[in-house]
Design a protein around this motif. Structure first.
Motif, PDB file in Angstrom:
ATOM      1  N   ARG A 141      -2.457   2.704  -6.333  1.00 53.39           N
ATOM      2  CA  ARG A 141      -1.118   2.630  -6.592  1.00 53.39           C
ATOM      3  C   ARG A 141      -0.801   2.516  -8.024  1.00 53.39           C
ATOM      4  NH1 ARG A 141      -3.078   0.524  -1.823  1.00 53.39           N
ATOM      5  NH2 ARG A 141      -2.321  -1.536  -2.064  1.00 53.39           N
ATOM      6  N   GLN A 142      -1.764   3.232  -8.817  1.00 54.58           N
ATOM      7  CA  GLN A 142      -1.477   3.244 -10.379  1.00 54.58           C
ATOM      8  C   GLN A 142      -1.075   4.694 -10.767  1.00 54.58           C
ATOM      9  OE1 GLN A 142      -1.629   0.226 -12.152  1.00 54.58           O
ATOM     10  NE2 GLN A 142      -1.854  -0.552 -10.260  1.00 54.58           N
ATOM     11  N   TRP A 183       1.003   9.389  -9.186  1.00 60.06           N
ATOM     12  CA  TRP A 183       0.255   8.261  -8.733  1.00 60.06           C
ATOM     13  C   TRP A 183      -0.949   8.243  -8.050  1.00 60.06           C
ATOM     14  CZ3 TRP A 183       3.523   3.310  -9.872  1.00 60.06           C
ATOM     15  CH2 TRP A 183       4.699   3.788 -10.081  1.00 60.06           C
ATOM     16  N   VAL A 222       6.598   7.474   2.407  1.00 63.16           N
ATOM     17  CA  VAL A 222       7.075   7.038   1.234  1.00 63.16           C
ATOM     18  C   VAL A 222       8.556   7.394   1.586  1.00 63.16           C
ATOM     19  CG1 VAL A 222       5.019   7.398  -0.396  1.00 63.16           C
ATOM     20  CG2 VAL A 222       6.559   9.425   0.150  1.00 63.16           C
ATOM     21  N   MET A 270       6.512   0.535  -5.383  1.00 62.53           N
ATOM     22  CA  MET A 270       6.256   1.136  -6.516  1.00 62.53           C
ATOM     23  C   MET A 270       7.118   1.132  -7.565  1.00 62.53           C
ATOM     24  SD  MET A 270       3.348   2.083  -4.939  1.00 62.53           S
ATOM     25  CE  MET A 270       2.596   3.526  -5.648  1.00 62.53           C
ATOM     26  N   LEU A 309       5.847   2.464  -0.565  1.00 64.00           N
ATOM     27  CA  LEU A 309       4.991   3.014   0.007  1.00 64.00           C
ATOM     28  C   LEU A 309       4.578   2.405   1.526  1.00 64.00           C
ATOM     29  CD1 LEU A 309       2.253   4.895   0.232  1.00 64.00           C
ATOM     30  CD2 LEU A 309       1.166   3.300  -0.970  1.00 64.00           C
ATOM     31  N   GLU A 352       3.712  -1.401  -0.237  1.00 65.13           N
ATOM     32  CA  GLU A 352       3.926  -1.765  -1.735  1.00 65.13           C
ATOM     33  C   GLU A 352       5.170  -0.977  -2.126  1.00 65.13           C
ATOM     34  OE1 GLU A 352       1.469  -2.205  -5.847  1.00 65.13           O
ATOM     35  OE2 GLU A 352       0.296  -1.993  -4.107  1.00 65.13           O
ATOM     36  N   LEU A 365      -2.912   7.085  -4.762  1.00 69.28           N
ATOM     37  CA  LEU A 365      -2.390   6.463  -3.592  1.00 69.28           C
ATOM     38  C   LEU A 365      -3.254   5.236  -3.287  1.00 69.28           C
ATOM     39  CD1 LEU A 365      -1.164   8.443  -0.481  1.00 69.28           C
ATOM     40  CD2 LEU A 365      -2.537   6.235  -0.311  1.00 69.28           C
ATOM     41  N   TRP A 370       0.216   7.420   6.292  1.00 72.37           N
ATOM     42  CA  TRP A 370       1.404   6.858   5.019  1.00 72.37           C
ATOM     43  C   TRP A 370       2.547   7.416   5.367  1.00 72.37           C
ATOM     44  CZ3 TRP A 370      -1.964   3.468   2.647  1.00 72.37           C
ATOM     45  CH2 TRP A 370      -3.329   3.854   2.654  1.00 72.37           C
TER      46      TRP A 370
END
Length: 386
Positions: A199-200, A194, A141, A163, A151, A161, A196, A139
């Motif tokens: 994604r919340q 968050w 960011v 974010m 992300l 996504e 991962l 990943w």
């Protein structure tokens, strides 16, 4: 010159003027300098990092180039000119050391170890402030001068996504060492944690009273450091979801923080032209590194934990030693100095003593001093574990 660079120059200039106007004392000067090496570059550095094995420094420059440097000599092994249209504000290397990520202006680029361009990510609309690769290399960011951060799926080389959740510019973002969490910090003075995978947002932390420039997880993922324009670094206990320490000591905005590899210490970089070494558990300032010529923009620990590197916008790269004497002077200064003063071997050059005799005694004095420091340092480590 892009907005980020202009802002950095602005605050560096303002702080320099304040120093002159206030005629600040140099009484904080330390007994010894722990600067191992410093090199001034013609083009200002804008980001610094180090390879996972500690064999290469990764340096981004204001002219859009990046270089790989030897961590001891600073000799260049690779330079990629024109990598970005403007300053390289972030640089990182994958855990397997098979590619390099750079971020400049509004684009992120991936390069192989030879400096060959692999691909571009052009999903940011504004100047990128920060970008990093996760510790498993899957990943990434990145944050820019807007309210969102991105992300990335590194394996498939795609944006995963955008974010959204902050109400103001989000410049600070980081992935936890276990790849479960993402932390983001914003000019809305909030820190969001968050999940991962979903994604919340699962937690929101507060405390900084002004813009947040950097967030960093501790190596074990239990703590989060947040650097702010309010001159502080705040440490949060993520399990308890509460403030652990407020680290105060800088006289201007704190730009960056970095945990030592063992998580026991933290260094912070500031526009007050200093770096402070902190004890994480105690929340204490251990030492302030003052010999800088400008705003300290970025820093990184060597993987062995015995030294770290910092850069300033004036163009210098510095290598600092985390010398055991630092801890001795902090916690055992009086008995240490008394022991030194009481031993004749440490006397100044004596009347009638030849140069050869003095140099021989000075060499023995250095060995003796190192033995004394080692003894007190062992005591410090023992006391710290209690």
């Amino acid at each position: 010159m892009d907005y980020i660079s202009a802002m950095r120059i602005k605050y560096h200039t303002l702080f320099a003027l304040l120093l002159i106007l206030c005629n600040l004392s140099t009484a904080w000067a330390q007994d010894a300098s722990y600067l191992l090496k410093r090199q001034l570059f013609k083009v200002p550095l804008t980001s610094i990092n180090i390879s996972p094995d500690g064999l290469f420094l990764l340096a981004g420059f204001d002219d859009g180039s990046f270089r790989l440097l030897d961590p001891i000599s600073f000799e260049q092994s690779l330079e990629v000119e024109g990598a970005h249209y403007k300053a390289v504000n972030a640089i990182d290397m994958s855990p397997k050391m098979d590619f390099i990520l750079t971020a400049g202006h509004s684009s992120i680029k991936l390069w192989d170890r030879s400096g060959k361009h692999m691909l571009d990510w052009n999903n940011h609309a504004t100047t990128i402030w920060n970008a990093e690769i996760s510790s498993d290399g899957l990943w990434a960011v990145s944050s820019a001068m807007n309210k969102t951060f991105l992300l990335w799926d590194v394996k498939n080389r795609v944006l995963l996504e955008q974010m959204r959740g902050h109400e103001d510019v989000c410049m600070a973002v980081s992935i936890s060492p276990d790849m479960r969490l993402i932390a983001s910090g914003s000019n809305d003075s909030s820190i969001k944690i968050w999940d991962l995978q979903t994604r919340q947002v699962i937690t929101q932390l507060h405390g900084p009273t002004e813009d947040i420039y950097d967030v960093e997880f501790s190596p074990d993922g239990s703590l989060l450091a947040a650097c702010s324009k309010d001159k502080s670094v705040r440490l949060y206990d993520l399990k308890e979801q509460k403030l652990f320490h407020i680290l105060k000591g800088h006289r201007a905005m704190v730009m960056e923080a970095e945990f030592s590899p063992d998580g026991n210490y933290l260094v912070s970089a500031s526009a007050d032209q200093s770096v402070i070494l902190w004890d994480v558990l105690r929340g204490e300032r251990i030492h302030q590194f003052l010999e800088n010529e400008g705003t300290v923009m970025d820093l990184v620990f060597h993987p062995d934990g015995h030294s770290f590197y910092s850069i300033t916008y004036t163009g210098d790269l510095s290598h600092w030693e985390v010398d055991p004497e630092i801890f001795v002077l902090k916690y055992y200064e009086n008995p240490y100095r008394e022991e030194i003063a009481a031993d004749p071997i440490f006397e100044a050059k004596r009347k009638g003593e030849s140069k050869k005799e003095y140099e021989a005694r000075a060499a023995k004095a250095t060995l003796k001093k190192n033995e004394i420091i080692a003894r007190y340092y062992e005591l410090y480590l023992s006391d710290r574990e209690k």
